[in-house]
Design a protein around this motif. Structure first.
Motif, PDB file in Angstrom:
ATOM      1  N   GLY A  97       0.876  -1.229  -0.064  1.00 31.49           N
ATOM      2  CA  GLY A  97      -0.005   0.035   0.018  1.00 31.49           C
ATOM      3  C   GLY A  97       0.895   1.302   0.152  1.00 31.49           C
ATOM      4  O   GLY A  97       2.010   1.431   0.516  1.00 31.49           O
ATOM      5  N   THR A  98       0.279   2.408  -0.626  1.00 31.03           N
ATOM      6  CA  THR A  98       0.857   3.716  -0.547  1.00 31.03           C
ATOM      7  C   THR A  98      -0.119   4.498   0.308  1.00 31.03           C
ATOM      8  O   THR A  98      -1.145   4.696  -0.163  1.00 31.03           O
ATOM      9  CB  THR A  98       0.983   4.362  -1.971  1.00 31.03           C
ATOM     10  OG1 THR A  98       1.902   3.220  -2.954  1.00 31.03           O
ATOM     11  CG2 THR A  98       1.539   5.749  -1.930  1.00 31.03           C
ATOM     12  N   LEU A  99       0.484   4.990   1.384  1.00 30.15           N
ATOM     13  CA  LEU A  99      -0.351   5.808   2.298  1.00 30.15           C
ATOM     14  C   LEU A  99      -0.219   7.335   2.101  1.00 30.15           C
ATOM     15  O   LEU A  99       0.994   7.779   2.177  1.00 30.15           O
ATOM     16  CB  LEU A  99      -0.087   5.577   3.833  1.00 30.15           C
ATOM     17  CG  LEU A  99      -0.854   6.309   4.737  1.00 30.15           C
ATOM     18  CD1 LEU A  99      -2.285   5.854   4.644  1.00 30.15           C
ATOM     19  CD2 LEU A  99      -0.281   5.950   6.250  1.00 30.15           C
ATOM     20  N   GLU A 100      -1.063   7.975   1.400  1.00 33.18           N
ATOM     21  CA  GLU A 100      -0.723   9.435   0.960  1.00 33.18           C
ATOM     22  C   GLU A 100      -0.804  10.411   2.392  1.00 33.18           C
ATOM     23  O   GLU A 100      -1.937  10.163   2.862  1.00 33.18           O
ATOM     24  CB  GLU A 100      -1.856   9.998   0.043  1.00 33.18           C
ATOM     25  CG  GLU A 100      -1.627   8.931  -1.311  1.00 33.18           C
ATOM     26  CD  GLU A 100      -0.227   9.469  -2.247  1.00 33.18           C
ATOM     27  OE1 GLU A 100       0.474  10.275  -1.864  1.00 33.18           O
ATOM     28  OE2 GLU A 100      -0.154   8.832  -3.338  1.00 33.18           O
ATOM     29  N   THR A 101       0.188  11.024   2.651  1.00 36.04           N
ATOM     30  CA  THR A 101       0.059  12.020   3.577  1.00 36.04           C
ATOM     31  C   THR A 101       0.399  13.092   3.287  1.00 36.04           C
ATOM     32  O   THR A 101       0.993  13.493   2.053  1.00 36.04           O
ATOM     33  CB  THR A 101       0.772  11.520   4.906  1.00 36.04           C
ATOM     34  OG1 THR A 101       2.269  11.747   4.391  1.00 36.04           O
ATOM     35  CG2 THR A 101       0.743  10.203   5.270  1.00 36.04           C
ATOM     36  N   PRO A 102       0.101  14.256   3.874  1.00 37.01           N
ATOM     37  CA  PRO A 102       0.517  15.646   3.685  1.00 37.01           C
ATOM     38  C   PRO A 102       2.073  15.674   3.323  1.00 37.01           C
ATOM     39  O   PRO A 102       2.644  16.676   2.747  1.00 37.01           O
ATOM     40  CB  PRO A 102       0.198  16.485   4.989  1.00 37.01           C
ATOM     41  CG  PRO A 102      -1.062  15.923   5.423  1.00 37.01           C
ATOM     42  CD  PRO A 102      -0.705  14.298   5.317  1.00 37.01           C
ATOM     43  N   GLU A 103       2.889  15.002   4.120  1.00 40.77           N
ATOM     44  CA  GLU A 103       4.186  15.037   4.080  1.00 40.77           C
ATOM     45  C   GLU A 103       4.720  14.013   2.825  1.00 40.77           C
ATOM     46  O   GLU A 103       6.042  14.148   2.736  1.00 40.77           O
ATOM     47  CB  GLU A 103       5.019  14.474   5.308  1.00 40.77           C
ATOM     48  CG  GLU A 103       4.744  15.230   6.607  1.00 40.77           C
ATOM     49  CD  GLU A 103       3.371  15.032   7.165  1.00 40.77           C
ATOM     50  OE1 GLU A 103       2.884  13.761   6.757  1.00 40.77           O
ATOM     51  OE2 GLU A 103       2.695  15.972   7.814  1.00 40.77           O
ATOM     52  N   GLY A 104       3.903  13.596   2.147  1.00 37.84           N
ATOM     53  CA  GLY A 104       4.386  12.774   0.954  1.00 37.84           C
ATOM     54  C   GLY A 104       3.959  11.334   1.245  1.00 37.84           C
ATOM     55  O   GLY A 104       3.397  10.860   2.095  1.00 37.84           O
ATOM     56  N   PRO A 105       4.075  10.382   0.276  1.00 36.94           N
ATOM     57  CA  PRO A 105       3.820   8.989   0.430  1.00 36.94           C
ATOM     58  C   PRO A 105       4.689   8.113   1.493  1.00 36.94           C
ATOM     59  O   PRO A 105       5.664   8.497   1.521  1.00 36.94           O
ATOM     60  CB  PRO A 105       4.069   8.311  -1.204  1.00 36.94           C
ATOM     61  CG  PRO A 105       5.180   9.406  -1.673  1.00 36.94           C
ATOM     62  CD  PRO A 105       4.817  10.617  -1.118  1.00 36.94           C
ATOM     63  N   LYS A 106       3.726   7.331   2.068  1.00 39.78           N
ATOM     64  CA  LYS A 106       4.581   6.554   3.098  1.00 39.78           C
ATOM     65  C   LYS A 106       4.190   5.075   2.970  1.00 39.78           C
ATOM     66  O   LYS A 106       3.134   4.525   2.335  1.00 39.78           O
ATOM     67  CB  LYS A 106       4.169   7.055   4.578  1.00 39.78           C
ATOM     68  CG  LYS A 106       4.783   8.408   4.870  1.00 39.78           C
ATOM     69  CD  LYS A 106       4.473   8.804   6.281  1.00 39.78           C
ATOM     70  CE  LYS A 106       4.918  10.186   6.684  1.00 39.78           C
ATOM     71  NZ  LYS A 106       4.639  10.432   7.925  1.00 39.78           N
ATOM     72  N   LEU A 107       4.967   4.292   3.641  1.00 42.31           N
ATOM     73  CA  LEU A 107       4.632   2.695   3.501  1.00 42.31           C
ATOM     74  C   LEU A 107       3.686   2.527   4.450  1.00 42.31           C
ATOM     75  O   LEU A 107       3.318   3.228   5.505  1.00 42.31           O
ATOM     76  CB  LEU A 107       5.868   2.140   4.073  1.00 42.31           C
ATOM     77  CG  LEU A 107       7.335   2.294   3.264  1.00 42.31           C
ATOM     78  CD1 LEU A 107       8.316   1.374   4.094  1.00 42.31           C
ATOM     79  CD2 LEU A 107       7.118   1.670   1.862  1.00 42.31           C
ATOM     80  N   TYR A 108       2.876   1.604   4.263  1.00 41.72           N
ATOM     81  CA  TYR A 108       1.535   1.333   4.889  1.00 41.72           C
ATOM     82  C   TYR A 108       1.687  -0.223   5.449  1.00 41.72           C
ATOM     83  O   TYR A 108       1.362  -0.332   6.659  1.00 41.72           O
ATOM     84  CB  TYR A 108       0.481   1.553   4.075  1.00 41.72           C
ATOM     85  CG  TYR A 108      -0.934   0.946   4.851  1.00 41.72           C
ATOM     86  CD1 TYR A 108      -1.425   1.984   5.734  1.00 41.72           C
ATOM     87  CD2 TYR A 108      -1.551  -0.105   4.480  1.00 41.72           C
ATOM     88  CE1 TYR A 108      -2.544   1.467   6.372  1.00 41.72           C
ATOM     89  CE2 TYR A 108      -2.711  -0.502   5.117  1.00 41.72           C
ATOM     90  CZ  TYR A 108      -3.324   0.330   6.100  1.00 41.72           C
ATOM     91  OH  TYR A 108      -4.736  -0.337   6.892  1.00 41.72           O
ATOM     92  N   ASN A 109       2.019  -1.281   4.728  1.00 45.35           N
ATOM     93  CA  ASN A 109       1.925  -2.455   5.332  1.00 45.35           C
ATOM     94  C   ASN A 109       3.191  -2.619   5.954  1.00 45.35           C
ATOM     95  O   ASN A 109       4.197  -2.034   5.941  1.00 45.35           O
ATOM     96  CB  ASN A 109       1.743  -3.398   4.027  1.00 45.35           C
ATOM     97  CG  ASN A 109       0.573  -3.233   3.054  1.00 45.35           C
ATOM     98  OD1 ASN A 109       0.841  -2.655   2.223  1.00 45.35           O
ATOM     99  ND2 ASN A 109      -0.519  -3.716   3.626  1.00 45.35           N
TER     100      ASN A 109
END
Length: 347
Positions: free
Chosen positions: A52-64
């Motif tokens: 998964g790609t977790l979209e955050t205000p700081e940019g994409p982050k790892l999710y799994n």
């Protein structure tokens, strides 16, 4: 390595993970028990190229989570223990560094895995073949996903996913939900929706490795009316798998949970004969299941399961879970405790 790890093919995260895996591979190669290590394989969502790609205000982050398979050169328990100790240290370091769980499974040999290659867990590891350490060519020669998946594996998958729905219901009963609760509930609802399609495809004897290929097959099938909602549910689940989100309101979580629970019930009813069978299984599995029932018959009794549960304890527990899920009352603690004990024994 240099491959796509994220379902969305996010170049930034893929490059980041490539660097992380390179470092982990180097640490494994230089570790105190490296002489016992044959292969280190990345499994889970990122290993499949569907993380998964977790979209955050700081940019994409790892999710799994990052889930690794440790494959030892021999069956020596002392060597396996040394590898487990080495990777426990590496796991602790990278869990803190990445902010997600980094897990290394207990070391198993090629022989051990090969004898169990019909099991979904090992089958998918072999198919993904995301080698972090070791010779890729030798790995491909040593391990092949060439056995049919037993129906017992489908029942086990169903059991684990309906259990996820049960654990999610338990959290939904809380007065307030933390961000961690919302994440846990969302993940488990989504996993149950994905499993509904997997059960259908396993029954057909043709479950592709990739989620999008499974989605295509499901959409091409003429499904019975009672499970016709599977197509939309699976498409939604695939999208959540690609771009997970943690902002679903409580009311929507409850509705999503109910909708998925009803679909799961219909799937379990439609494919009950398959899930109860031991197709492509052996006598050893039947005997092991019977022993589970005999040793835990008091807990089965608490859940309302009679002696017939000895025929297939996993399916009996699926039915018990669905009864607890359908109830509008809170899950009784004694029933939940009995359920957990049986679930752990079966797994």
């Amino acid at each position: 390595m240099s491959r796509a790890y994220t379902f969305s093919e996010n170049a930034q995260l893929d490059a980041f993970l490539d660097g992380v895996l390179r470092e982990i591979g180097e640490e494994a190669a230089g570790g105190e028990a490296s002489q016992y290590l044959d292969y280190l394989v990345l499994g889970g969502g990122y290993g499949r190229g569907e993380g998964g790609t977790l979209e955050t205000p700081e940019g994409p982050k790892l999710y799994n989570d990052l889930d690794f398979f440790v494959i030892s050169k021999s069956d020596d328990p002392a060597e396996a223990k040394a590898l487990d100790t080495m990777f426990a240290k590496i796991a602790k370091k990278w869990t803190v560094k990445l902010g997600i769980d980094v897990d290394f499974g207990g070391a198993k040999s090629v022989r051990y895995i090969s004898e169990r290659r019909q099991m979904l867990m090992w089958r998918e590891m072999i198919q993904c073949a995301n080698i972090v350490y070791g010779d890729e060519k030798k790995f491909a020669e040593a391990l092949k996903a060439d056995r049919p998946v037993p129906a017992r594996e489908a029942a086990k998958l169903a059991l684990n996913r309906v259990s996820g729905l049960l654990f999610a219901k338990k959290r939904l009963e809380n007065d307030a939900l933390s961000p961690e609760d919302v994440d846990f509930i969302s993940r488990n609802i989504n996993k149950a929706a994905l499993a509904c399609a997997d059960i259908v495809l396993l029954n057909e004897g043709d479950m592709p490795f990739k989620t999008l290929e499974r989605l295509e097959k499901i959409h091409a099938m003429e499904l019975p009316e009672k499970i016709s909602k599977l197509k939309n549910a699976y498409a939604r689940a695939a999208e959540f798998k690609k771009f997970p989100h943690l902002d679903t309101p409580r009311s929507q979580l409850g509705a999503w949970h109910t909708e998925t629970r009803k679909l799961f019930e219909n799937i379990a009813e439609q494919y009950a004969a398959y899930l109860k069978s031991y197709k492509n299984g052996g006598l050893k599995t039947r005997l092991r299941d019977a022993k589970v029932f005999i040793s835990m018959r008091k807990d089965f009794k608490v859940l309302g399961a009679g002696p017939s549960a000895i025929c297939n304890p996993a399916f009996a527990l699926i039915q018990a879970a669905m009864c607890l899920l359908k109830s509008k009352e809170s899950i009784p603690q004694n029933a939940f405790d009995s359920y957990l004990r049986i679930w752990r024994a079966i797994n």
